[in-house]
Design a protein around this motif. Structure first.
Motif, PDB file in Angstrom:
ATOM      1  N   ALA A 155      -5.063   9.179   3.971  1.00  0.00           N
ATOM      2  CA  ALA A 155      -4.803   8.481   2.710  1.00  0.00           C
ATOM      3  C   ALA A 155      -5.637   7.200   2.616  1.00  0.00           C
ATOM      4  O   ALA A 155      -5.638   6.388   3.541  1.00  0.00           O
ATOM      5  N   PHE A 208      -6.659   2.866  -5.086  1.00  0.00           N
ATOM      6  CA  PHE A 208      -6.268   1.700  -4.285  1.00  0.00           C
ATOM      7  C   PHE A 208      -7.485   0.861  -3.935  1.00  0.00           C
ATOM      8  O   PHE A 208      -8.537   1.394  -3.553  1.00  0.00           O
ATOM      9  N   LYS A 243       6.018   5.844   3.090  1.00  0.00           N
ATOM     10  CA  LYS A 243       4.569   6.004   3.135  1.00  0.00           C
ATOM     11  C   LYS A 243       3.826   4.802   3.724  1.00  0.00           C
ATOM     12  O   LYS A 243       2.708   4.476   3.312  1.00  0.00           O
ATOM     13  N   ASN A 248       0.793  -1.230   0.000  1.00  0.00           N
ATOM     14  CA  ASN A 248       0.000   0.000   0.000  1.00  0.00           C
ATOM     15  C   ASN A 248       0.825   1.280   0.000  1.00  0.00           C
ATOM     16  O   ASN A 248       0.447   2.270  -0.622  1.00  0.00           O
ATOM     17  N   GLY A 249       1.954   1.289   0.695  1.00  0.00           N
ATOM     18  CA  GLY A 249       2.768   2.496   0.737  1.00  0.00           C
ATOM     19  C   GLY A 249       3.292   2.894  -0.631  1.00  0.00           C
ATOM     20  O   GLY A 249       3.307   4.081  -0.993  1.00  0.00           O
ATOM     21  N   ARG A 267       0.240   7.298  -6.332  1.00  0.00           N
ATOM     22  CA  ARG A 267      -0.892   8.214  -6.482  1.00  0.00           C
ATOM     23  C   ARG A 267      -0.481   9.668  -6.315  1.00  0.00           C
ATOM     24  O   ARG A 267      -1.025  10.568  -6.972  1.00  0.00           O
ATOM     25  N   GLU A 278      -5.072   4.619   1.050  1.00  0.00           N
ATOM     26  CA  GLU A 278      -4.196   3.447   1.075  1.00  0.00           C
ATOM     27  C   GLU A 278      -3.844   3.027   2.495  1.00  0.00           C
ATOM     28  O   GLU A 278      -3.400   1.896   2.720  1.00  0.00           O
ATOM     29  N   LEU A 279      -4.008   3.939   3.451  1.00  0.00           N
ATOM     30  CA  LEU A 279      -3.624   3.671   4.835  1.00  0.00           C
ATOM     31  C   LEU A 279      -4.817   3.541   5.777  1.00  0.00           C
ATOM     32  O   LEU A 279      -4.705   2.912   6.835  1.00  0.00           O
ATOM     33  N   GLU A 329      -0.208  14.461   3.658  1.00  0.00           N
ATOM     34  CA  GLU A 329      -0.867  13.580   2.696  1.00  0.00           C
ATOM     35  C   GLU A 329      -1.093  12.169   3.226  1.00  0.00           C
ATOM     36  O   GLU A 329      -1.829  11.376   2.639  1.00  0.00           O
ATOM     37  N   MET A 330      -0.475  11.841   4.365  1.00  0.00           N
ATOM     38  CA  MET A 330      -0.637  10.507   4.922  1.00  0.00           C
ATOM     39  C   MET A 330      -1.818  10.420   5.887  1.00  0.00           C
ATOM     40  O   MET A 330      -2.290   9.323   6.199  1.00  0.00           O
ATOM     41  N   LEU A 380       0.487   4.398  -2.596  1.00  0.00           N
ATOM     42  CA  LEU A 380       0.275   5.779  -2.158  1.00  0.00           C
ATOM     43  C   LEU A 380       1.299   6.707  -2.817  1.00  0.00           C
ATOM     44  O   LEU A 380       0.943   7.788  -3.328  1.00  0.00           O
ATOM     45  N   ARG A 381       2.550   6.307  -2.821  1.00  0.00           N
ATOM     46  CA  ARG A 381       3.584   7.120  -3.473  1.00  0.00           C
ATOM     47  C   ARG A 381       3.280   7.302  -4.956  1.00  0.00           C
ATOM     48  O   ARG A 381       3.518   8.378  -5.523  1.00  0.00           O
TER      49      ARG A 381
END
Length: 344
Positions: free
Chosen positions: A308, A242, A289, A227-228, A234, A310-311, A304-305, A231-232
């Motif tokens: 997110a 995701f 990320k 996922n990290g 995106r 993705e997280l 941005e985290m 995210l990077r």
């Protein structure tokens, strides 16, 4: 149980000894590729006058084989949780007792009494995350919350898919997709798993680690990956989305360990204590990320985290995630044979 050090003077004595013995010299880190924050390394080097060298590896099996062989020259490695019992059982790690280090108080309680290292006698949290689906929405607009994206791909994605070359993550998703449970030894089910992967693989473009470059650039239209990294991707290309495989997805944690044959032990101990500082843990996460296991690091994270997709797992997909446990040696051998057949 409270694994925090109970006597303040013991903590002071420990860190004083480590600091005086390791105010200069070298540290050799063996870590996953594109996973180590250069800013973190620079900060550590400047604080302790230690020259750090980072060498990359591409899988848990690569790292384990290299360390088993000896003569590697590394001080630190970053194995995943499901491989940790192997490293410990084979005597590859120093029992460095990070639970007695000053900054251990910052480790989130969730990550203290973990099955692979109860009380954290060997390891310190690095990052944790999960494997899921990354899609370029300009290429495909259907359901992305399914492992069918890479196991039974729609025609729009055939020949445009990258799958992470990590055996356990891929087998986990495939077993769950076919209705089984992780660490199953059901021969009939495992034959279906093998056949499904062999059928699907010709529809993939690659099995490599270049996702943060090739997904946003359009070289890949879909990935099954961590996922990290998605995210990077995106952040470079807003058309990336995701998905959480509803059939089941694996959750991982990677931890920092000191090797039994490390040459720079005191510097390695300094590094373990250093990365348990919330601001430093945030540097680790801010680069790659992924989430980390250190309390208070969130306030130092890049904005941005915070929310997110993705997280932050949507409630409807929370139960589909399962921590990737270590299987028995017998089951692991069965899985290794499947993986060999898939990679022929």
């Amino acid at each position: 149980m409270n694994w925090k050090i109970s006597i303040a003077s013991a903590a002071i004595a420990f860190l004083g000894l480590a600091g005086s013995a390791a105010a200069e010299g070298a540290l050799n880190i063996y870590n996953w590729g594109d996973y180590t924050s250069p800013e973190l390394i620079k900060k550590f080097e400047q604080k302790y006058n230690v020259k750090v060298t980072v060498t990359d590896y591409d899988s848990n099996d690569t790292a384990l084989s290299k360390i088993r062989a000896g003569g590697h020259g590394f001080d630190i490695a970053v194995p995943s949780a499901n491989y940790m019992p192997i490293w410990i059982k084979e005597g590859l790690l120093l029992e460095a007792r990070p639970d007695q280090m000053d900054n251990f108080k910052n480790v989130d309680e969730r990550w203290v009494n973990v099955p692979w290292d109860p009380g954290r006698h060997y390891s310190v949290p690095w990052q944790w995350g999960l494997s899921g689906i990354g899609i370029n929405k300009k290429v495909y607009s259907g359901d992305i919350n399914t492992s069918a994206i890479f196991l039974d791909p729609p025609k729009e994605l055939i020949g445009k898919i990258n799958v992470e070359p990590e055996m356990n993550d891929v087998l986990f998703a495939t077993i769950r997709y076919l209705g089984g449970e992780w660490c199953t030894s059901d021969k009939e089910l495992l034959k279906k798993v093998r056949d499904k992967l062999i059928e699907a693989k010709p529809k993939w473009l690659a099995m490599d680690y270049s996702v943060t470059e090739k997904l946003p650039s359009g070289d890949y239209a879909a990935v099954y990956y961590w996922n990290g990294a998605i995210l990077r991707s995106r952040l470079k290309n807003p058309d990336i989305a995701f998905g959480y495989p509803k059939e089941g997805y694996p959750i991982f944690m990677d931890s920092v360990v000191i090797l039994k044959d490390a040459k720079n032990v005191e510097n390695a101990k300094l590094f373990l204590n250093f990365i348990m500082e919330p601001e430093n843990a945030a540097l680790i996460s801010g680069f790659a990320k992924y989430a980390n296991g250190i309390k208070g690091s969130d306030k130092f994270m890049p904005p941005e985290m915070k929310d997110a997709p993705e997280l932050v797992v949507p409630p409807q997909f929370e139960k589909a995630g399962e921590f990737l446990a270590a299987c028995s040696p017998e089951v692991s051998q069965l899985y290794a044979r499947i993986w060999t057949d898939v990679n022929k």
